[in-house]
Design a protein around this motif. Structure first.
Motif, PDB file in Angstrom:
ATOM      1  N   CYS A  88      -3.737   4.027   5.244  1.00 34.65           N
ATOM      2  CA  CYS A  88      -2.418   3.483   5.597  1.00 34.65           C
ATOM      3  C   CYS A  88      -1.959   4.049   6.945  1.00 34.65           C
ATOM      4  O   CYS A  88      -1.441   3.325   7.788  1.00 34.65           O
ATOM      5  CB  CYS A  88      -1.395   3.813   4.523  1.00 34.65           C
ATOM      6  SG  CYS A  88      -1.642   2.883   2.996  1.00 34.65           S
ATOM      7  N   CYS A 143      -6.412   1.015   1.302  1.00 40.11           N
ATOM      8  CA  CYS A 143      -5.668   1.982   0.493  1.00 40.11           C
ATOM      9  C   CYS A 143      -6.086   1.859  -0.977  1.00 40.11           C
ATOM     10  O   CYS A 143      -6.243   0.750  -1.488  1.00 40.11           O
ATOM     11  CB  CYS A 143      -4.165   1.692   0.625  1.00 40.11           C
ATOM     12  SG  CYS A 143      -3.116   2.736  -0.393  1.00 40.11           S
ATOM     13  N   GLY A 173       1.255   3.825   2.052  1.00 39.06           N
ATOM     14  CA  GLY A 173       1.911   4.240   3.290  1.00 39.06           C
ATOM     15  C   GLY A 173       1.651   5.689   3.674  1.00 39.06           C
ATOM     16  O   GLY A 173       2.107   6.139   4.719  1.00 39.06           O
ATOM     17  N   ARG A 174       0.925   6.426   2.834  1.00 38.28           N
ATOM     18  CA  ARG A 174       0.735   7.862   3.085  1.00 38.28           C
ATOM     19  C   ARG A 174      -0.722   8.258   3.310  1.00 38.28           C
ATOM     20  O   ARG A 174      -1.004   9.209   4.012  1.00 38.28           O
ATOM     21  CB  ARG A 174       1.257   8.674   1.878  1.00 38.28           C
ATOM     22  CG  ARG A 174       2.730   8.512   1.581  1.00 38.28           C
ATOM     23  CD  ARG A 174       3.108   9.311   0.333  1.00 38.28           C
ATOM     24  NE  ARG A 174       2.270   8.981  -0.817  1.00 38.28           N
ATOM     25  CZ  ARG A 174       2.526   7.975  -1.656  1.00 38.28           C
ATOM     26  NH1 ARG A 174       3.590   7.217  -1.493  1.00 38.28           N
ATOM     27  NH2 ARG A 174       1.719   7.722  -2.672  1.00 38.28           N
ATOM     28  N   CYS A 175      -1.658   7.540   2.725  1.00 40.49           N
ATOM     29  CA  CYS A 175      -3.061   7.976   2.771  1.00 40.49           C
ATOM     30  C   CYS A 175      -3.656   7.774   4.173  1.00 40.49           C
ATOM     31  O   CYS A 175      -3.042   7.159   5.036  1.00 40.49           O
ATOM     32  CB  CYS A 175      -3.884   7.225   1.722  1.00 40.49           C
ATOM     33  SG  CYS A 175      -4.151   5.487   2.117  1.00 40.49           S
ATOM     34  N   SER A 234       0.850  -1.197   0.000  1.00 40.21           N
ATOM     35  CA  SER A 234       0.000   0.000   0.000  1.00 40.21           C
ATOM     36  C   SER A 234       0.884   1.244   0.000  1.00 40.21           C
ATOM     37  O   SER A 234       2.101   1.146   0.161  1.00 40.21           O
ATOM     38  CB  SER A 234      -0.926  -0.009   1.218  1.00 40.21           C
ATOM     39  OG  SER A 234      -0.173  -0.004   2.409  1.00 40.21           O
TER      40      SER A 234
HETATM   41 ZN    ZN Z   1      -2.461   4.201   1.292  1.00 41.11          ZN
END
Ligand code: ZN
Length: 343
Positions: free
Chosen positions: A99, A107, A94-96, A92
């Protein structure tokens, strides 16, 4: 490198063991020398093809990988060549927001190794560096490969989604399946009373050994009636569903008032017709589950490293016998995970 590929969707005959180029990694990726890769039902769906989902062809299946790090890109993250790892199966951004809050599988960019990208039915597989999970030598390669997807899924379903509490009764379908055998063990660690189902006599002993308190042979008796009998007609607090059409309505009928049904799979078919009156009057919750987050996988791996739960390997096949291995899963003969031994 040697790999099992398919060039078009279809039956087992589409799988062939052949030579393909090794994957090339970019700075954010690592190359794993695959030692073992477990099978999942997802592999069968992916091979057959699913409406609305484009699979890159030719394709290499397999999301449950154990092996050694062969090479890492420039962002090494402290992991060096030779490290023993399993790969977290989900990728995924890792930022949204999903996540960031531990809901990796929601994600928009979520992908599963061996599903939307090449996987571990091969001598090498590439994954993002953040998907590497170092493991000890407590278990064999085949045993480690048997862990990621099913322990992650079982943890997400029972602990995160159903919020299992000590002393509750859980009905877990198909003790012989990967998710079933992982879920029984996790439920016992968390102090649940476990009822499970099996389709053959030899699987009854297997389920007991995993820790199940009650085993129902679904070919000989109705699991829903039996669950109600075993709970003084109250029903189970939680039902862990992963078979779908064949069992879903009777799973709901097995629930106690205010019970929670968690579902993650439809191996017997995707469509059911629901009578909503029973759902609201009995105040049931139906909770969808899909994979889980990296933090949950780390928790599950910790339980494995501590020996509180164990990998369950049914059988081991070389890459060349992948068709036989998948046929065994289709025949529901397995007790635990079917694993391909790669090197
Ligand atoms: Zn994400």
């Amino acid at each position: 490198m040697k790999a099992v590929i398919f060039k078009e969707h279809g039956g087992l005959e589409k799988l062939s063991c052949t030579e393909v180029p090794e994957p090339k990694i970019d700075p954010s990726e690592a190359l794993i020398r695959v030692r073992a890769c477990a099978l999942n039902h997802l592999d069968i769906w992916t091979r057959q093809g699913m409406a609305g989902i484009t699979i890159p062809l030719p394709h290499i299946l397999g999301c449950d990988v154990a092996g050694e790090v062969e090479a890492v890109g420039s962002k090494t993250d402290g992991i060096s060549k030779g490290t023993h790892v399993v790969a977290a199966p989900g990728i995924s951004c890792g930022r949204c927001q999903w996540c960031q809050s531990g809901w990796d599988s929601l994600c928009d960019e979520y992908k599963i190794i061996g599903f939307q990208m090449d996987g571990g039915y091969a001598e090498y597989v590439k994954v993002p560096i953040q998907n590497l999970i170092p493991v000890t030598e407590k278990y064999t390669w085949e045993e480690w490969a048997a862990c990621p997807l099913v322990f992650l899924t079982a943890w997400h379903m029972l602990i995160t989604r159903a919020q299992l509490k000590k002393g509750e009764t859980v009905l877990i379908h198909a003790a012989g399946s990967g998710v079933g055998s992982a879920a029984i063990q996790i439920a016992k660690v968390f102090g649940a009373r476990v009822i499970t189902t099996v389709g053959s006599e030899e699987k009854e002993a297997f389920a007991k050994k995993l820790g199940a308190d009650h085993v129902i042979n679904y070919r000989r008796s109705d699991f829903s009636k039996k669950t109600r009998e075993l709970t003084e007609e109250k029903g189970a607090d939680i039902v862990l569903e992963h078979t779908g059409a064949e069992t879903f309505l009777r799973s709901l009928a097995s629930l106690s008032k205010k019970g929670r049904l968690v579902t993650c799979g439809v191996t017997s078919g995707p469509a059911v017709q629901l009578d909503l009156r029973f759902l609201f009057v009995r105040q049931h919750a139906i909770i969808g589950c899909y994979m889980g987050g990296r933090a949950e996988l780390n928790e599950a791996i910790k339980l494995l490293e501590d020996g509180r739960v164990k990998p369950i390997v049914d059988s081991i096949f070389p890459l060349e016998e992948t068709r036989t291995a998948q046929q065994r899963m289709l025949d529901r003969k397995n007790m635990g995970k079917i694993v391909l031994k790669v090197a």
